[in-house]
Design an enzyme around this catalytic site. Structure first.
Site, mmCIF file in Angstrom:
data_model
loop_
_atom_site.group_PDB
_atom_site.id
_atom_site.type_symbol
_atom_site.label_atom_id
_atom_site.label_comp_id
_atom_site.label_asym_id
_atom_site.label_seq_id
_atom_site.Cartn_x
_atom_site.Cartn_y
_atom_site.Cartn_z
ATOM 1 N N ALA A 48 7.184 -4.318 2.384
ATOM 2 C CA ALA A 48 6.278 -3.327 1.792
ATOM 3 C C ALA A 48 7.052 -2.508 0.777
ATOM 4 C CB ALA A 48 5.685 -2.420 2.878
ATOM 5 N N GLY A 93 6.060 4.619 -2.450
ATOM 6 C CA GLY A 93 6.331 5.418 -3.633
ATOM 7 C C GLY A 93 7.786 5.809 -3.766
ATOM 8 N N VAL A 121 10.743 -1.588 1.880
ATOM 9 C CA VAL A 121 11.156 -2.129 3.169
ATOM 10 C C VAL A 121 11.273 -3.652 3.047
ATOM 11 C CG1 VAL A 121 10.610 -2.344 5.612
ATOM 12 C CG2 VAL A 121 10.010 -0.251 4.385
ATOM 13 N N ASP A 152 2.843 13.533 9.631
ATOM 14 C CA ASP A 152 2.151 12.565 8.770
ATOM 15 C C ASP A 152 1.597 11.427 9.618
ATOM 16 O OD1 ASP A 152 1.189 11.736 6.343
ATOM 17 O OD2 ASP A 152 2.990 10.636 5.781
#
Length: 663
Positions: free
Chosen positions: A25, A28, A32, A141
């Site tokens: 992935a 921003g 990864v 988050d």
């Protein structure tokens, strides 16, 4: 198009150990990758920040803190961190590789989940977040993108009830007292899941994560978030102004108990929510057990033939409680008997025992209605339903209430008393991390989980955090430490830093600490101030050596350098007005206008001339020479002293001349 082809890191080996095999992935701020740890032979996830972020000191520090934060959270539902380092100047983390998908991917594919699946995932999410809360951290988050759903141990990708859930990205966590606004002033949370207090005050605590978890549960049940809009700010303020709707208002038939659970977790007032993820977890477990009981009841009844029972037999059948209004399993399908081979052994009637597929129909055709076999079937069926009803009622009572009791109140108790009280009630006792407290004595209980009077399984573990007493820290020894490092050390202890007036120093380089006020070792509470005095380095003017000079010459040299003399007279055998010593010493650096103290000789001490009139001249001469005076004899050296100059009892300097008039 495969975007990983252009990624230059794929195929490379980091630090001679981690061989990158693919990209998982890209976010921003970091990417990864999947990698192989060639030393241990296992797959890992390698997270490395983008080059554009490498110059952002605050972000790099936050990224590094992620490793330290997750390393503190040793929990099966938290993505573990194995290692950290730098590659070509870019910090990276080596983490556990979770084979599976994010909850966002699952929702994108499935839209929404069944209540049992949603509760199963939420329970593991809360277990991970509760571990963070016990460590004094807030995730801040919580959202589907940060929840990883691993493949179920049973193997089915669709079996979410048995799936292993792990929470990731604790890199934005802070100590509970910390602010929730980053250095740029941006809110550190996703607006679709942001708690009202984050929008209003920017402050977060454990109840902030509880709110976000409630929003995630709402989305799992309904396939959408409660508030949406084109403007992120507008969406954020909807959390402040509006209550989260009930899931059943979006998905009719959703269990009422889950409506209540979502409402409890998403109260706009933080004080009305469960105190932390552990408290919400206890409520979710109770709801899960209730949902599980409803499923068992429905599954059992589905095995019972739906053939109508004659009115005369209903009197012996105990009333079976209606299915809970919160049950979500579809109703039992109507229709005729299932074939005997499709039923469990305990549901097969005598006529279905060993015959072939046509045996039962044959017996039904020869047995007259209301005959012996029909009555026997009705009695067996009624007895079976009665037994199942008792089992279901007993099981439901056990999983929803019978195995629970209230956690005892241990707050403010000394350790030994709290442990004895918990064990007396039949609970396991565990001591967690210590916490500072200005009100609770040291080694007494400050917090407990589950909280006092909260529901807890009989014999389960109660974890307590003991008081460390008031939080005080000794002022560290910072002499010789650079200002930036001194500030970091003091602020890390919660102390404020104030710079005093800098001073010149002959030994300390410019910018390092010369002294602190209070001194090193002084005990201070967080928020108190330490004043640091910094070195300005060596002063610009060097003092000359003035020893042995006449005072007038010494004054002239000091004036030429812009310095001022301060003089002190002292007795000395040296001639009068001779500089005997100086302070500061020669070679010392001082700034313009500084004072230099000079010790100046007053000359030798005066001698008192005795009265020698009438003494033999040779004797008088010998007396004066013994007093370090010079003698001049006039007229008859062997005569008697008739007069002298200076006269008797006069003070003169050593080696002065005394005239004797002898006749």
């Amino acid at each position: 198009m495969d975007t990983t082809v252009a990624d230059t890191l794929i195929g490379t080996t980091i630090d001679g150990r981690y061989r990158i095999t693919g990209r998982v992935a890209r976010g921003g701020m970091a990417t990864v990758y999947r990698a192989t740890d060639e030393r241990l032979g296992r797959d890992v996830a390698l997270k490395i920040i983008h080059p554009s972020q490498a110059t952002n000191v605050h972000f790099v520090d936050r990224f590094t803190d992620e490793a330290k934060t997750i390393a503190r959270l040793s929990h099966p539902n938290v993505v573990a961190v194995y290692d950290q380092g730098r590659h070509q100047g870019l910090p990276y983390l080596v983490m556990e590789f979770v084979q599976g998908r994010t909850l966002r991917d699952v929702l994108s594919q499935r839209t929404k989940l069944s209540p049992v699946e949603a509760v199963a995932i939420l329970e593991q999410m809360l277990a991970a977040i509760a571990a963070a809360h016990r460590a004094g951290l807030v995730h801040r988050d919580v959202k589907p993108e940060n929840v990883l759903v691993a493949e179920a141990p049973s193997g089915g990708s669709a079996n979410l009830v048995d799936a292993v859930v792990k929470v990731a990205d604790f890199g934005l966590a802070r100590a509970i007292e910390a602010s929730t606004v980053d250095d740029s002033g941006q809110l550190m949370a996703t607006v679709a899941y942001v708690a009202p207090e984050l929008v209003q005050t920017g402050q977060a605590d454990a109840r902030t994560d509880v709110y976000s978890a409630g929003i995630v549960l709402f989305e799992m049940l309904t396939g959408r978030v409660p508030f949406d809009g084109d403007d992120p700010v507008e969406v954020a303020w909807q959390h402040v102004d509006n209550d989260v709707p009930a899931p059943s208002s979006v998905v009719p038939g959703s269990p009422v108990v889950l409506d209540k659970l979502v409402a409890r977790a998403t109260r706009r007032d933080p004080g009305a929510r469960p105190t932390d993820a552990g408290a919400l977890l206890s409520e979710v477990q109770a709801v899960r057990d209730g949902l599980g009981a409803a499923n068992v009841e429905t599954a059992l009844l589905r095995q019972i033939p739906s053939r109508p029972i004659p009115a005369d037999a209903t009197s012996i059948v105990p009333a079976v409680p209606a299915a809970d209004a919160t049950a979500f399993v579809p109703p039992v399908p109507g229709g005729s008997y299932h074939q005997a081979s499709h039923r469990p052994s305990w549901a097969r009637l005598p006529e279905q025992g060993g015959g072939g597929p046509h045996t039962a129909p044959h017996r039904r055709s020869v047995a007259p209605s209301g005959g012996f076999f029909a009555d026997r079937r009705r009695v067996v069926l009624a007895s079976l339903i009665a037994v199942m009803a008792l089992v279901i009622i007993g099981s439901t009572w056990w999983v929803t209430a019978g195995r629970y009791s209230e956690a005892p109140t241990l707050l403010a108790m000394p350790l030994a008393q709290a442990q004895a009280h918990a064990e007396e009630k039949g609970f396991e006792f565990l001591v967690g991390d210590g916490v500072y407290s200005d009100t609770i004595p040291k080694d007494s209980v400050v917090t407990q989980s589950p909280g006092a009077q909260e529901k807890i399984v009989n014999g389960d573990t109660i974890t307590v955090n003991l008081s460390l007493g008031p939080e005080v820290h000794p002022v560290p020894d910072l002499v010789g430490v650079e200002l930036a490092n001194a500030k970091g050390e003091l602020e890390g202890l919660g102390l404020k830093v104030k710079e005093g007036k800098a001073q010149y120093s002959e030994t300390a380089a410019e910018g390092v600490v010369l002294s602190t006020n209070p001194k090193a070792g002084t005990q201070l509470k967080p928020g108190e101030t330490v004043t640091v005095v910094l070195s300005r380095g060596r002063a610009p003017i060097t003092i000359p050596d003035l020893t042995g000079l006449n005072i007038n010459d010494a004054r002239a040299q000091l004036a030429a350098k812009g310095l001022t003399s301060v003089e002190r007279s002292k007795d000395s055998d040296e001639p009068a007005d001779t500089v005997l010593g100086q302070s500061p010493k020669a070679g010392t650096g001082v700034e313009k206008g500084a004072e230099v103290t000079l010790d100046v000789s007053k000359g030798p001490p005066l001698v008192i001339v005795p009265d020698l009139t009438g003494q033999p001249c040779p004797q008088a001469q010998a007396t004066l020479q013994g007093m370090n005076l010079q003698v001049q004899v006039n007229f008859n050296p062997n005569g008697t002293v008739q007069a002298q100059n200076p006269g008797g009892n006069t003070q003169v300097a050593p080696q002065s001349v005394v005239q004797l008039q002898c006749f």
